[in-house]
Motif scaffolding. Structure first.
Motif, PDB file in Angstrom:
ATOM      1  N   LYS A  63       3.455  79.808  42.422  1.00  0.00           N
ATOM      2  CA  LYS A  63       3.634  80.931  41.498  1.00  0.00           C
ATOM      3  C   LYS A  63       2.667  80.902  40.318  1.00  0.00           C
ATOM      4  CE  LYS A  63       8.574  81.248  42.569  1.00  0.00           C
ATOM      5  NZ  LYS A  63       9.966  81.191  42.034  1.00  0.00           N
ATOM      6  N   GLU A 114       6.787  88.205  42.608  1.00  0.00           N
ATOM      7  CA  GLU A 114       6.132  89.201  43.453  1.00  0.00           C
ATOM      8  C   GLU A 114       6.638  90.624  43.279  1.00  0.00           C
ATOM      9  OE1 GLU A 114       8.708  88.247  47.527  1.00  0.00           O
ATOM     10  OE2 GLU A 114       6.606  87.654  47.361  1.00  0.00           O
ATOM     11  N   THR A 115       7.889  90.817  42.883  1.00  0.00           N
ATOM     12  CA  THR A 115       8.390  92.188  42.756  1.00  0.00           C
ATOM     13  C   THR A 115       7.899  92.871  41.491  1.00  0.00           C
ATOM     14  OG1 THR A 115      10.418  91.640  41.539  1.00  0.00           O
ATOM     15  CG2 THR A 115      10.487  91.458  43.942  1.00  0.00           C
TER      16      THR A 115
END
Length: 272
Positions: A63, A114-115
């Motif tokens: 991440k 990611e969203t």
């Protein structure tokens, strides 16, 4: 034409900044009162600082925001810091080298989500007591955190107590390579304690000890003291880690804090 901000980022209004500074000041005041000194580290750090074994877990490394810091001839891969603790440890090694250090920081950290609906830039306040390892040092940090939470009006807090030494000691007895031990330990920190269940068959003679550690949940030091006899049968090498854990729990209990013993918990505090 409206100019949108980046996904996962946010603006702070004047009213929100007042609340932000209030929280920050409460944190800073408590740290200074306890003798901790403030440090500030760069937003950019070299990637290898976080890829070393035992720094960031694989889940967190997936991440990070990383890119090549190119100077026209060569370059090194750097990251936007995804955590505040590791840069402070680097600062300690670079600037202080040895001895006791009480340090704290307030820093923005960056983790990809990611969203885009959750924050990718977050703020982290941390305290680091470096150069000493003892139950008293652990409890000092716990007391400081409780004082900070109390000053912020957060009262219904449950402390979860774990012990990395017990997990590492167990992994060393399961016939795992050093890389496998680091990987499994990281998975536990990422909140996947079930991985221990998957590997306990590799060393059946330690099965009972594995089960004991996996199910180590309780609310008193007496619970740990009763389990010590079981662990000593199969893993006498862990006696010093168990004794250290018992000493920490005894101190926490004497201070009247609400706590739970949960050896595979990656979280230290919960509040509601």
């Amino acid at each position: 034409m409206r100019v949108q901000r980046c996904q996962g980022s946010r603006d702070l209004s004047p009213q929100e900044m007042l609340r932000f500074r209030s929280v920050e000041q409460a944190f800073r005041d408590c740290c200074l009162k306890w003798g901790y000194q403030e440090v500030r580290t760069p937003v950019l750090e070299y990637l290898y600082l976080f890829t070393s074994v035992g720094t960031l877990t694989p889940g967190m490394l997936g991440k990070v925001y990383s890119f090549l810091d190119w100077d026209g001839w060569s370059g090194q891969r750097v990251v936007l810091r995804p955590d505040g603790t590791i840069p402070v440890a680097r600062f300690y090694i670079d600037e202080i080298t040895r001895g006791l250090a009480r340090l704290f920081y307030v820093a923005n950290i960056f983790r990809f989500e990611e969203t885009g609906r959750e924050a990718r830039e977050r703020w982290q306040g941390g305290v680091e007591l470096i150069g000493v390892s003892s139950p008293q040092a652990d409890v000092e940090l716990i007391m400081l955190v409780f004082e900070i939470l109390g000053k912020l009006g957060i009262k219904k807090v449950t402390l979860k107590l774990s012990h990395a030494g017990l997990i590492r000691g167990l992994l060393s007895k399961l016939g795992l390579s050093s890389d496998e031990q680091a990987r499994v330990f990281d998975q536990i920190l990422d909140g996947a304690p079930a991985v221990l269940s998957q590997i306990k068959s590799r060393c059946p003679e330690l099965g009972q000890a594995v089960i004991v550690l996996l199910e180590m949940k309780g609310k008193s030091s007496e619970y740990l003291k009763n389990l010590k006899a079981i662990l000593n049968q199969d893993l006498p090498e862990l006696e010093s880690q168990v004794d250290s854990f018992i000493a920490t729990v005894d101190l926490v209990e004497s201070l009247g804090y609400r706590y739970q013993i949960d050896i595979t918990s990656g979280r230290g505090f919960e509040y509601y």
